[in-house]
Design a protein around this motif. Structure first.
Motif, short mmCIF file in Angstrom:
data_model
loop_
_atom_site.label_atom_id
_atom_site.label_comp_id
_atom_site.label_asym_id
_atom_site.label_seq_id
_atom_site.Cartn_x
_atom_site.Cartn_y
_atom_site.Cartn_z
N THR A 486 -51.09 54.23 -3.29
CA THR A 486 -51.44 54.03 -4.70
C THR A 486 -52.85 54.55 -4.92
O THR A 486 -53.62 54.75 -3.99
CB THR A 486 -51.40 52.54 -5.09
OG1 THR A 486 -52.48 51.88 -4.40
CG2 THR A 486 -50.09 51.89 -4.71
N LEU A 487 -53.16 54.75 -6.18
CA LEU A 487 -54.49 55.24 -6.54
C LEU A 487 -55.56 54.28 -6.05
O LEU A 487 -56.60 54.70 -5.56
CB LEU A 487 -54.60 55.41 -8.05
CG LEU A 487 -53.80 56.56 -8.65
CD1 LEU A 487 -53.94 56.56 -10.16
CD2 LEU A 487 -54.26 57.88 -8.08
N GLY A 488 -55.29 52.98 -6.16
CA GLY A 488 -56.28 51.99 -5.75
C GLY A 488 -56.55 52.06 -4.25
O GLY A 488 -57.70 52.03 -3.82
N GLN A 489 -55.47 52.20 -3.46
CA GLN A 489 -55.66 52.29 -2.01
C GLN A 489 -56.47 53.54 -1.66
O GLN A 489 -57.38 53.50 -0.84
CB GLN A 489 -54.29 52.36 -1.31
CG GLN A 489 -53.53 51.04 -1.35
CD GLN A 489 -52.08 51.24 -0.95
OE1 GLN A 489 -51.53 52.33 -1.08
NE2 GLN A 489 -51.45 50.16 -0.48
N HIS A 491 -58.55 55.08 -3.48
CA HIS A 491 -59.93 54.91 -3.91
C HIS A 491 -60.73 54.13 -2.88
O HIS A 491 -61.85 54.50 -2.53
CB HIS A 491 -59.95 54.20 -5.27
CG HIS A 491 -61.31 54.13 -5.87
ND1 HIS A 491 -61.86 52.97 -6.33
CD2 HIS A 491 -62.23 55.09 -6.07
CE1 HIS A 491 -63.07 53.21 -6.78
NE2 HIS A 491 -63.32 54.49 -6.65
N LEU A 494 -61.43 56.31 0.16
CA LEU A 494 -62.44 57.34 -0.09
C LEU A 494 -63.84 56.74 -0.14
O LEU A 494 -64.80 57.32 0.37
CB LEU A 494 -62.15 58.08 -1.40
CG LEU A 494 -60.87 58.93 -1.41
CD1 LEU A 494 -60.65 59.53 -2.79
CD2 LEU A 494 -60.96 60.03 -0.36
N ARG A 498 -66.94 57.82 2.23
CA ARG A 498 -68.18 58.34 1.66
C ARG A 498 -69.39 57.62 2.25
O ARG A 498 -70.40 58.22 2.57
CB ARG A 498 -68.16 58.21 0.15
CG ARG A 498 -68.53 59.50 -0.49
CD ARG A 498 -68.56 59.52 -2.00
NE ARG A 498 -68.26 58.34 -2.72
CZ ARG A 498 -67.10 58.09 -3.31
NH1 ARG A 498 -66.11 58.94 -3.20
NH2 ARG A 498 -66.92 56.98 -3.99
N LEU B 336 -61.78 60.44 -9.05
CA LEU B 336 -60.83 59.33 -8.96
C LEU B 336 -61.52 58.03 -9.38
O LEU B 336 -60.94 57.22 -10.11
CB LEU B 336 -60.29 59.21 -7.53
CG LEU B 336 -59.27 58.11 -7.28
CD1 LEU B 336 -58.04 58.34 -8.15
CD2 LEU B 336 -58.87 58.04 -5.82
N SER B 337 -62.77 57.85 -8.97
CA SER B 337 -63.51 56.65 -9.40
C SER B 337 -63.61 56.62 -10.92
O SER B 337 -63.40 55.59 -11.56
CB SER B 337 -64.93 56.66 -8.83
OG SER B 337 -64.89 56.70 -7.45
N LEU B 340 -60.24 55.62 -12.43
CA LEU B 340 -59.88 54.20 -12.33
C LEU B 340 -60.80 53.34 -13.18
O LEU B 340 -60.41 52.27 -13.64
CB LEU B 340 -59.94 53.76 -10.86
CG LEU B 340 -58.82 54.35 -10.01
CD1 LEU B 340 -58.97 53.94 -8.57
CD2 LEU B 340 -57.46 53.93 -10.54
N LEU B 346 -54.29 51.80 -13.56
CA LEU B 346 -53.59 52.79 -12.75
C LEU B 346 -53.60 52.48 -11.26
O LEU B 346 -52.92 53.15 -10.49
CB LEU B 346 -54.23 54.17 -12.97
CG LEU B 346 -54.21 54.73 -14.38
CD1 LEU B 346 -54.82 56.11 -14.40
CD2 LEU B 346 -52.80 54.79 -14.92
N GLU B 347 -54.38 51.49 -10.86
CA GLU B 347 -54.57 51.23 -9.43
C GLU B 347 -53.27 51.17 -8.65
O GLU B 347 -53.19 51.66 -7.53
CB GLU B 347 -55.34 49.91 -9.22
CG GLU B 347 -56.81 50.04 -9.55
CD GLU B 347 -57.68 49.29 -8.57
OE1 GLU B 347 -57.11 48.60 -7.70
OE2 GLU B 347 -58.91 49.40 -8.67
#
Lengths: 570, 863
Positions: A486-489, A491, A494, A498, B336-337, B340, B346-347
């Protein structure tokens, strides 16, 4: 005992040697080869009464703080290890625990942390970078440039470094020098060795030209272009003396004129040996000027290892004497980094080296030659410049010391003769030379004193420098592929990556970056600021117990040029 | 409006050499098998590139009646950037010509499906541009003003309204937004196929899997195209090769410089929501977060323009590598940050793919369109700066591609500049921003001297020019970093420079101006120039003439000053950015005569402009020559010595209407003369000044500048420069007919000066350019430049007034009465300010002795 507690396992000349474990208390105490632990209450005595005497010798004076200040620390230290003999038993890590306890015991739990900018200013104080200048927008040299830095543990630091471009022949010289029993020898070698190498490499005509110029008082062709940090100094007083010795050397080379083109390997070996014999000779002959006379003796009685690289096109020669190390960073086809050693340590861990020493001395000495991993039970490196104590005959040592200045006579260390000293010399400055043809995948060379290698594995060094130089933290790139992410995972992943990368960008100098890791790495291989701050905020008198002087030079190669060379040869 | 842009092509279409082809030559459809047809041996037009731009060119040309067209594509149609692009058609563009193109595209795509029967995926969803800061909101409001006067519905909405339009958005950090309800989504590959289908129906031959190796150019004229399948002879070649356009331009023996460079561009595709997103949800553009978000098959598609772009193909690569570009999640992380943060909901959404699709960018963020300055018949349409779909439809025009010199073709320059340009796509553009990369390329020999005296620099055509001089003691950092839509911090600095120009004397380094010398052995120079320029150049030696270099339609190709140095040689001064364009124009129009010499001497002379009433005194002291009006009348040019230096061309013009001189100094004397002038000038209160002061002076004097106010679509009649046109000079000149017609029938727009009445300099937004002008409440045109007049203590805007018929919208003749009898307002970001219109400058400004050139230059001779 004092020596053991204040200096590390390597050597105590105290006053307070580091690489040679000689039991010494002070010039007052009787010198015993089998020293007894000194009662702790003696130390205040030394601190109060002997400072001026201990400090009277210019070169050794840096140890006075070490002795005195470590004495109050010694109280607590003995509590935990009262029966231990001195010398090599103490490893920095053990010390660390003791240190903490010592603090508790002293009930002065000051926790002072350095802020990141303070840490940086300490780490960066000695950093130096050199970029090979470009002509016409192109760098035709196989070297892009180098980054260098050193972090002292001794005060003053006993490591030295040099870098220079040969002006009359092609190529670049880089070296690191690790001194012991003071910095005098390392200093002299760092000033002089490259001249000896450069002269050894010069063709006959150039030597003649230079000699004629000196003869007729004309301006000399410049031989070396130095790349020096402002803190890297040359001694003005000795320059005339050094120059005369060098001139004698090239005059001999002119007389010897073999007519053959100079082989780099041979030149390096000759230069090392010649410089060491000059150091020895200068000390025997002495100098009418009392300051110089004392200086040449200090140089000869202290010691230094040397690890020197000569880069000319794709030809890389490493000449090594002692236990500094040269390592090549190679980038594999998959982008990962590996390390190739380009030197062998000359110490007790090197079986060939132990074998060599044994072969050079009668069988009767076999047992006493290497004791506690030290040469004659005293010296860690098995090859070194200077250290005439391990080279001269006992008679010569006695004669020189007795005729020498008072400071020398007062010094316990110089008077002390190593035990089982039967068939000198035990030590040589002759280097082992390794030749390597550079390939496009050879990206950099790390020259560093043992201060780095005892804290980091070479594979880690290769990875850290490689990632730093390419600006890419080599992590497997993330590919989503067929997985359900998922996008949250993503994120979260990443953000974490970083944070790990950001430490790479703090430094503008690869050597600084490496030191940061060497000093501050935690068990996970990442820089821990708290640890870094602790290590750097040690009082300079204590620092030596937890780490050694670290000197690093990172040479970056120009893969394009190397590739072009290779193609030419094909 | 669009027809106007197309007019140049139409004019060519009417060319007598035209050959009509029968429709039997049409190719099979776009889904044809490879190489169904052999290549024709010749064609009139060859288009290279089968992306959205190439197919659009083919579509439009064929629709306009061109027949003999061949389109070549190295791979498959719509396979390059077009295939990967996000398909957002957005009209919210700050530059008006781009806005018009985008609007046209939108209209075109809307009806394309119906016209061709090919599904284009057109969906009118609207778009919302978000503002996180007040400054951003101002810039959106400025765009909104432009859209509204174009008749494109658009409104500024509150964050609450945003939430109603798009339920997923987090509005807590928003201050407002702009909603454009008619913006649309398309599938760009399908649009491209639709255009190709329509074009091929109209007779365009389309050949896939045919790559162009190079273009043959003979005597500056395109003659043919070499492909891997043979040669095609052609008259016109159109380079629509996208990111390969640069390489293609350099492939021939005579390189054509097309300055663009590709960057990697990433966007994210997700799986659909559990409850799929509605396909009518508007597209979101969040410039402060650097991202755009559109709905895509029930999920979302989101990409952006990161701060640290990754340029690629610097050395040039083949097309295969496009498909192999890797996803780079670490690089996409910041975007991406931002995504969100904008849509926290969208998470839980699953990732489908991160697409890496290269886009090409140009050094000035404008697309490259038009004919090459070095090769006739070589047209370029490329460098869409990631907006190919928005522009693709409308991008057929002969707009200036000649703004770039070879100096902007350095690959290093391009690589560095695109790394700056790509983030700028999302950065806030405030008035007077400058590029930071690729600087200090061309400089005056005085650069270091001026820099040491506090000069702040801007760049024009690669040349560094002084904006103003920061007096010692000012906080420099502060000055450089504050950018604002309101009163800038240099206000007082420039004010004092202007005051010095008015009362004493200032020196401005104007070395960047383009300088040509044209000479001949006989009368050829005079004869050719008389044909190319509208004013009479047959003046006594030593006189300077202001004149336009016009095209057939009477429009300004260049606006310049020409000094007659001798019977047979002329010295021509043009604006800085004319260096390439003017040279090309002259090369193309001057007869091929070996006795006629033309030389670019820009680099040979340093120009110092001495402005102010005391310039006379400074110069006469330095030269020991009387400089009074009797001895040195205005609009006069003489070689004289200044200080120790000889051979300095002194001209009594200042480009501002103030008294003074420009000194053209051979560069080796530049420092000497500058020092002499500054030393001697001390007692007259001399000081350095910059272009901002010059700009304020020229605008309050109503001087039009080429490139800002004047362009190829503006004639001297329209900006009140009839007096610079000598219709009766007895020699036919370019554009004469068109001007005759205008003189008889009147003009359709008129250059006018506006003085803002109720504008508070300290509190209100400042005008810039492109602000709509309203007459009696109706839109009549836009401003082209503006400045604060320190003399009037008011803002002055210059712009063109049109007369649109109230019912039909048709353009009518603009008369002096029409201008004078209106009540005017200028719209700055949605706020209207009353303005007084003037067709001539204020005479009260000329407190000094009035000079001949003022009367002439100011544009309007008063009866």
């Amino acid at each position: 005992m004092l020596a053991a507690s204040c200096c590390d396992r390597r050597m105590c000349v105290c006053p307070g040697p580091r690489r040679i474990a000689i039991p010494v208390r002070s010039s007052r105490l009787p010198l015993l080869s089998d020293a007894m632990p000194a009662p702790a209450h003696l130390f205040p005595l030394i601190r109060n009464c002997e400072i001026s005497r201990l400090g009277s010798t210019a070169c050794y004076c840096h140890h006075k703080h070490l002795c005195c200040l470590s004495s109050h620390f010694a109280h607590s230290h003995f509590r935990y290890a009262p029966q231990k003999k001195f010398a090599a038993l103490y490893r920095p890590k053990e010390h660390f625990n003791h240190f903490i306890h010592a603090r508790d015991y002293a009930s002065t739990p000051q926790r002072f942390y350095l802020t990141p900018p303070q840490v940086n200013s300490i780490l960066k104080a000695n950093e130096y970078s050199f970029k090979v200048p470009e002509f016409d927008g192109k760098n035709v040299s196989s070297v892009l440039g180098f980054d260098s830095n050193q972090l002292p543990a001794n005060a003053p630091i006993e490591d030295r470094r040099s870098a220079a471009t040969c002006l009359q022949t092609r190529g670049m010289l880089l070296g690191v020098f690790d001194g012991h029993a003071g910095c005098a020898c390392a200093q002299a070698v760092s000033e002089r060795l490259f001249y000896y190498i450069a002269v050894s490499l010069l063709p006959h005509e150039t030597l003649l030209e230079i000699e004629n110029a000196v003869e007729s008082g004309r301006a000399l062709l410049p031989i070396l272009q130095w790349h020096k940090h402002p803190n890297d100094y040359f001694s003005k007083e000795a320059s005339k003396l050094y120059f005369n010795s060098l001139r004698t050397y090239w005059q001999e080379l002119i007389d010897l004129n073999s007519g053959e083109t100079t082989d780099v390997r041979e030149a390096l070996v000759n230069a090392f040996k010649r410089l060491d014999s000059d150091i020895s000779l200068e000390a025997q002959v002495g100098d009418p000027n009392s300051f110089l006379n004392y200086l040449v003796l200090r140089v000869a009685f202290s010691g230094a290892t040397a690890c020197v690289a000569h880069v000319d096109g794709v030809d890389l020669h490493i000449a090594n004497t002692g236990d500094s190390r040269a390592m090549l960073g190679v980038q594999e086809e998959d982008g990962s980094w590996s390390a190739v050693n380009l030197s062998y340590d000359h110490n007790a861990q090197n079986e060939r080296e132990v074998e060599r020493v044994r072969m050079e001395h009668p069988k009767s000495e076999e047992k006493s030659l290497v004791k506690q991993d030290r040469l004659l039970g005293l010296l860690m490196p098995f090859r070194a410049f200077g250290d005439v104590k391990f080279k001269w005959s006992i008679e010569l040592q006695k004669r020189v010391v007795e005729s020498g200045p008072d400071q020398l006579n007062d010094n316990e260390y110089t008077k002390f003769i190593p035990p089982n000293y039967h068939t000198p010399p035990y030590l040589t400055a002759e280097p082992e030379v390794i030749h390597h043809k550079l390939r496009p995948q050879d990206k950099f060379l790390v020259l560093a004193t043992d201060g780095l290698w005892e804290t980091m594995h070479r594979q880690d060094v290769a990875r850290i420098v490689g990632e730093y130089l390419t600006g890419v933290h080599h992590q497997q790139p993330i590919a989503v592929g067929g997985y359900k992410v998922t996008l949250g995972q993503m994120h979260g992943l990443l953000t974490e990556r970083r944070a790990r990368i950001s430490s790479v960008f703090e430094d503008q100098n690869a050597a600084t970056h490496l030191i940061r890791h060497a000093v501050g790495n935690n068990e996970f291989g990442t820089v821990d600021h708290e640890r870094l701050s602790k290590m750097l905020s040690l009082p300079e008198e204590l620092a030596r117990m937890y780490r050694d002087d670290i000197t690093i030079t990172v040479v970056q190669f120009n893969s394009h040029v190397i590739g072009a060379y290779q193609n030419e040869e094909l | 409006m669009f027809l106007r842009l197309l007019s140049d092509i139409q004019w060519r279409a009417a060319h007598p050499k035209w050959r009509r082809m029968t429709s039997s030559q049409r190719s099979t459809s776009t889904t044809a098998e490879p190489h169904p047809l052999s290549l024709p041996a010749q064609a009139q037009v060859v288009i290279c590139g089968g992306g959205i731009v190439g197919t659009s060119v083919a579509y439009h040309l064929s629709k306009m009646g061109w027949k003999d067209i061949v389109l070549l594509e190295q791979g498959r149609l719509a396979a390059g950037t077009t295939r990967f692009c996000a398909g957002i058609v957005s009209t919210a563009r700050p530059v008006s010509i781009e806005l018009k193109m985008a609007h046209y595209s939108n209209k075109l795509y809307e009806q394309l499906e119906q016209e061709t029967g090919v599904q284009t995926g057109y969906m009118k969803t609207g778009s919302i541009s978000l503002a996180q800061t007040q400054d951003r909101l101002i810039s959106l409001k400025r765009i909104a003003s432009s859209l509204n006067v174009m008749g494109i519905p658009c409104e500024i909405i509150s964050p609450k309204k945003v939430l109603q339009l798009h339920p997923l958005i987090n509005i807590h950090d928003l201050v407002g937004a702009m909603y454009v309800p008619e913006d649309a989504l398309v599938s760009s590959a399908n649009v491209s196929l639709a255009l190709a289908t329509a074009a091929s129906r109209n007779g365009v031959q389309i050949h896939e899997r045919t790559s162009v190796s190079h273009i043959t150019i003979q005597k500056g004229q395109v003659t043919g195209v070499e492909t891997d399948r043979g040669r095609i002879q052609c008259e016109y070649f159109v380079n629509c090769a996208g990111q390969w356009a640069y390489e293609l331009g350099h492939s021939g023996e005579e390189p054509v410089h097309i300055p663009l460079h590709a960057c990697e561009h990433f966007y994210l595709l997700t799986h659909p929501f559990k409850e799929p997103l509605s396909s009518s949800l508007p597209t979101i553009v969040d410039p402060d977060g650097r991202i755009y978000i559109r709905n895509w098959q029930g999920g979302i598609l989101s990409g952006g323009f990161e701060k640290n772009p990754k340029p690629l193909f610097t050395e040039g690569r083949n097309q295969l590598e496009i498909q192999n570009l890797q996803e780079d999640w670490d690089h996409f992380g910041p975007l991406l940050s931002a995504l969100l943060r904008r849509m926290p909901g969208l998470e839980a959404l699953q990732i489908m793919q991160l697409v890496n699709c290269p886009e090409s960018f140009t050094p000035d963020m404008r697309c490259i369109m038009g004919e090459s300055p070095t090769a006739r018949g070589y047209f370029v349409l490329a460098g869409m700066n990631s907006a190919g779909v928005s522009y693709g439809g409308g991008a057929v025009s002969s707009w200036r591609s000649k703004r770039f010199g070879t100096l902007q073709s350095s690959r290093t320059f391009l690589r560095h500049r695109v790394m700056e340009v790509m983030p700028l796509m999302c950065d806030l553009k405030v008035p007077r921003w400058d590029f930071q990369t690729g600087r200090q390329l061309r400089t005056s020999p005085l650069y270091d001297r001026l820099d040491a005296q506090g000069a702040r620099w801007m760049e024009k055509h690669g040349f560094e020019r002084v904006k103003y001089f920061v007096p010692p003691g000012n906080d420099l950092l502060d000055l450089d970093h504050s950018k604002t839509f309101y009163k800038p911090d240099w206000f007082d600095i420039v004010g004092s420079e202007v005051k010095c120009c008015k009362e004493a004397v200032c020196v401005i380094d104007m070395s960047s101006f383009t300088k040509f010398e044209i000479s001949s052995t006989g009368d050829q120079a005079l004869e050719s120039l008389q044909y190319l320029f509208s004013n009479d150049l047959d003046v006594p030696v030593g006189h300077v003439v202001h004149t336009g270099m016009l095209n057939e339609k009477g429009g300004y190709e260049n606006d310049c000053s020409i000094a007659r140095l001798s019977k047979r040689s002329f010295f021509m001064i043009s604006p800085t950015d004319q260096q390439v364009h003017c040279w090309a124009w002259l090369k193309n129009h001057l007869p091929d005569d070996s006795n006629l010499m033309m030389e670019d001497v820009t680099w040979k002379y340093t120009a110092l402009n001495l402005i102010g009433p005391r310039a006379v005194d400074v110069l006469s002291e330095l030269s020991y020559a009387p400089m009074t009006a009797e001895h040195f009348p205005s609009l006069f040019c003489k070689e004289m010595s200044v200080g120790y230096a000889n051979g300095i061309r002194v001209m009594s013009i200042t480009h501002t209407g103030e008294p003074g001189f420009v000194l053209y100094i051979p560069i080796e004397y530049a420092l000497h003369v500058y020092n002499e002038v500054m030393n001697m000038g001390q007692k007259y209160g001399i000081r350095n000044a910059g272009y901002y002061a010059l700009r304020s002076l020229r605008i309050e004097k109503f001087f039009a500048f080429w490139g800002q106010d004047l362009d190829a679509f503006t004639t001297p009649m329209e900006c009140g420069r009839e007096f610079q046109v000598k219709l009766d000079k007895g020699i036919q000149f370019l554009g004469q007919e068109a001007l005759w017609e205008q003189k008889q029938n009147g003009v359709y727009k008129r250059f006018t000066m506006f003085i803002l009445e109720d504008h508070d300099t300290d509190m209100d937004l400042w005008p810039w350019w492109g602000e709509p002008i309203f007459r009696n409440g109706r839109y009549v045109g836009k401003t082209t430049s503006s400045a604060y007049s320190y003399t009037l203590e008011r803002h002055v805007c210059l712009g063109f007034v049109h007369h649109f018929d109230e019912k039909t919208g048709e353009e009518l003749v603009v008369t002096t009465d029409f201008i004078n009898q209106g009540e005017y307002e200028i719209d700055i970001a949605g706020q209207r300010f009353q303005a007084k219109a003037k067709l001539y400058p204020f005479s009260s400004l000329f407190t000094q002795r009035r000079r001949k050139d003022e009367v002439e230059l100011s544009g309007y001779q008063r009866e």
